[in-house]
Design a protein around this motif. Structure first.
Motif, PDB file in Angstrom:
ATOM      1  N   LYS A  20      36.572  40.065  44.453  1.00 29.02           N
ATOM      2  CA  LYS A  20      35.549  40.850  43.591  1.00 29.02           C
ATOM      3  C   LYS A  20      34.865  41.911  44.195  1.00 29.02           C
ATOM      4  O   LYS A  20      34.835  41.859  45.510  1.00 29.02           O
ATOM      5  CB  LYS A  20      34.348  39.603  43.321  1.00 29.02           C
ATOM      6  N   ASN A  49      30.630  42.744  41.026  1.00 24.91           N
ATOM      7  CA  ASN A  49      31.317  41.588  40.894  1.00 24.91           C
ATOM      8  C   ASN A  49      32.546  42.054  39.904  1.00 24.91           C
ATOM      9  O   ASN A  49      32.980  41.162  39.258  1.00 24.91           O
ATOM     10  CB  ASN A  49      30.442  40.574  40.122  1.00 24.91           C
ATOM     11  N   ASP A  85      36.556  42.870  38.798  1.00 25.55           N
ATOM     12  CA  ASP A  85      37.780  42.075  39.502  1.00 25.55           C
ATOM     13  C   ASP A  85      38.579  43.108  39.928  1.00 25.55           C
ATOM     14  O   ASP A  85      38.919  44.133  39.428  1.00 25.55           O
ATOM     15  CB  ASP A  85      38.315  41.269  38.369  1.00 25.55           C
ATOM     16  N   SER A 122      45.437  36.453  44.037  1.00 25.75           N
ATOM     17  CA  SER A 122      45.094  35.383  45.235  1.00 25.75           C
ATOM     18  C   SER A 122      46.347  35.047  45.845  1.00 25.75           C
ATOM     19  O   SER A 122      46.292  34.283  46.772  1.00 25.75           O
ATOM     20  CB  SER A 122      44.216  34.212  44.762  1.00 25.75           C
ATOM     21  N   LYS A 128      38.510  32.180  39.807  1.00 27.74           N
ATOM     22  CA  LYS A 128      37.601  31.757  39.077  1.00 27.74           C
ATOM     23  C   LYS A 128      36.025  32.091  39.824  1.00 27.74           C
ATOM     24  O   LYS A 128      35.155  32.589  39.486  1.00 27.74           O
ATOM     25  CB  LYS A 128      37.702  30.222  38.979  1.00 27.74           C
ATOM     26  N   ASP A 129      36.101  31.982  41.189  1.00 25.40           N
ATOM     27  CA  ASP A 129      35.249  32.224  42.130  1.00 25.40           C
ATOM     28  C   ASP A 129      35.520  33.215  42.916  1.00 25.40           C
ATOM     29  O   ASP A 129      36.732  33.946  43.069  1.00 25.40           O
ATOM     30  CB  ASP A 129      34.779  30.883  43.117  1.00 25.40           C
ATOM     31  N   GLY A 130      34.691  34.110  43.377  1.00 22.25           N
ATOM     32  CA  GLY A 130      34.960  35.470  44.367  1.00 22.25           C
ATOM     33  C   GLY A 130      35.101  34.766  45.756  1.00 22.25           C
ATOM     34  O   GLY A 130      34.808  33.676  46.286  1.00 22.25           O
ATOM     35  N   HIS A 131      35.961  35.382  46.568  1.00 19.62           N
ATOM     36  CA  HIS A 131      36.518  34.990  47.776  1.00 19.62           C
ATOM     37  C   HIS A 131      36.670  36.147  48.746  1.00 19.62           C
ATOM     38  O   HIS A 131      37.098  37.153  48.134  1.00 19.62           O
ATOM     39  CB  HIS A 131      37.760  34.093  47.658  1.00 19.62           C
TER      40      HIS A 131
END
Length: 272
Positions: A135, A140, A142, A191, A230-233
């Motif tokens: 992100k 934020n 993608d 990812s 689904k979540d930022g990393h």
């Protein structure tokens, strides 16, 4: 003005249409490596402007998993570098990236070069295999595509610095190539798009591995990628199953992280 691109790909959309199947079918994930993409004369001028990133107020990554330097924003861009990087963030180039990658969502550039821009690795440096942060740190969006330009003239095989693409099981390097002058790497970021320069650089002391990096983003991504993203990393570093040195480096990294809080507590106790 010197043209940005080499004579063979002046029509970017046509070039993308000819290579998009190659990109989509690449293993272990969508990607492509292209030689002589830019006008060599222009890239020579960009290389001549490249600063020593080990000096000045730049970003240094120095731990067992990554040893490299990066510029901050475009503060150190020379005139030719700034022109090229702005072109690579322009509408025509974004349309080229969309066409080549097959990404349907509209792509956006990052004018702040967050994590992108000038990169340099000195002898002994490395970047272990990883998947990138997903992100944009400010808006934020993608992260979808990496575009890397290599600036290393007369680069020899024995210098190392190979860019490696690994399968999702981390059992084998599926593709690798030298970071030679006027070659580019483009790949889709997820990812599990594991890549890196995992072995210490062995070039002479007066040489370094130089590159320009650009990242492209979209507002949302396909449903099949939604779970992974689904979540930022942050960057996800992974071990190569076939390389014992990775386990040693991970242990050293873990020990270093364990000691840092202790050192901070000691410092506060002594100095308040």
């Amino acid at each position: 003005m010197i043209p940005y691109l080499s004579s063979k790909n002046q029509d970017l959309l046509l070039f993308a249409q000819k290579r998009k199947k190659e990109y989509a079918s690449a293993k272990p994930f969508p990607s492509i490596h292209i030689h002589d993409f830019f006008n060599a004369e222009l890239l020579e001028e960009v290389l001549a402007e490249f600063p020593d990133l080990s000096k000045g107020d730049n970003i240094e990554y120095n731990d067992p998993l990554q040893k490299k330097f990066a510029g901050q924003g475009e503060a150190l861009f020379g005139e030719k570098t700034k022109a090229l990087m702005h072109y690579l963030n322009s509408e025509p180039f974004l349309k080229f990236i969309n066409e080549l990658t097959g990404i349907e969502e509209q792509l956006f550039s990052d004018s702040y070069f967050s994590g992108a821009g000038l990169h340099e690795i000195k002898p002994g440096g490395l970047l272990k295999v990883h998947a990138d942060f997903n992100k944009h740190p400010v808006n934020n969006l993608d992260r979808r595509v990496n575009f890397i330009v290599y600036l290393n003239k007369d680069w020899k095989e024995e210098y190392g610095g190979h860019f490696e693409l690994w399968d999702k099981e981390m059992s084998q390097c599926v593709n690798r190539f030298l970071p030679v002058f006027n070659s580019i790497a483009i790949f889709s970021t997820t990812s599990i798009s594991y890549h890196g320069h995992p072995n210490p650089l062995t070039c002479p002391a007066d040489r370094s591995r130089k590159s320009l990096a650009l990242y492209y983003y979209s507002n949302g991504r396909p449903d099949e990628e939604a779970i992974a993203f689904k979540d930022g990393h942050n960057s996800i570093f992974v071990k190569r199953k076939s390389d014992a040195t990775d386990s040693q480096d991970w242990d050293a990294y873990a020990e270093r992280k364990r000691k840092k809080p202790l050192l901070k507590r000691i410092y506060r106790k002594i100095f308040g």
